[in-house]
Design an enzyme around this catalytic site. Sequence first.
Site, mmCIF file in Angstrom:
data_model
loop_
_atom_site.group_PDB
_atom_site.id
_atom_site.type_symbol
_atom_site.label_atom_id
_atom_site.label_comp_id
_atom_site.label_asym_id
_atom_site.label_seq_id
_atom_site.Cartn_x
_atom_site.Cartn_y
_atom_site.Cartn_z
ATOM 1 C CG ASP A 1 -11.525 98.515 -51.887
ATOM 2 O OD1 ASP A 1 -10.643 99.140 -50.564
ATOM 3 O OD2 ASP A 1 -11.165 96.945 -51.046
ATOM 4 C CE LYS B 1 -12.060 98.083 -47.897
ATOM 5 N NZ LYS B 1 -11.879 96.698 -48.229
ATOM 6 C CB CYS C 1 -14.467 95.180 -50.434
ATOM 7 S SG CYS C 1 -13.003 94.406 -50.869
#
Length: 189
Positions: A20, A85, A118
């Site tokens: 990310d 995602k 994450c």
Amino acid sequence: MSFATPSLIDAARSVLIVVDIQERLCPVMTDPRGVLFNGARLVRGARRLGVPVVVTEQYPKGLGPTMHDILSELGDGASSAVIEKTHFSAAAEPLVRQHLESLGRRQAVICGIEAHVCVTQTAIDLRAAGWEVFVVSDACSSRRPESLTAALTRFPAAGVVPVITEMVLFEWLADKNNDGFKDIMSLVR
């Protein structure tokens, strides 16, 4: 649950997971330049040494695509994949998990943001699934320094090993006689 002691990071057994590092998220991190600089070095080293790269994007409609610094290092090689995602843990995202399993490797080297969300959830989920997991601390960040510290503090108890970029690159390299030696040295000078 008991796990084997992690070994050195092996280019033939590992996959780099870039979590990310996105256009609307990265600039608000504590150390966006460090994440981009070290993340790009990891991607370049992985590609040079034949380590597959998996890049995740958390809800790119809202957070934008992966930063150009990372994407530009991916090239058009078949050994890399960018996967969207919605789960915070990339390991809980079915497409990511399927892709990782298809690679036949069991070492994960993880960098990205946010370290305490994450990155942590991905690392712990993969470790619980029996992977050896290494999180690259100088290629991770969060919006607040104490969030990164909390993640790094939590990792050892979960069997996740914190490392730095140069540790990863030299362990992947393993030997001065490796064909990639000069290229990797150019990344660490």
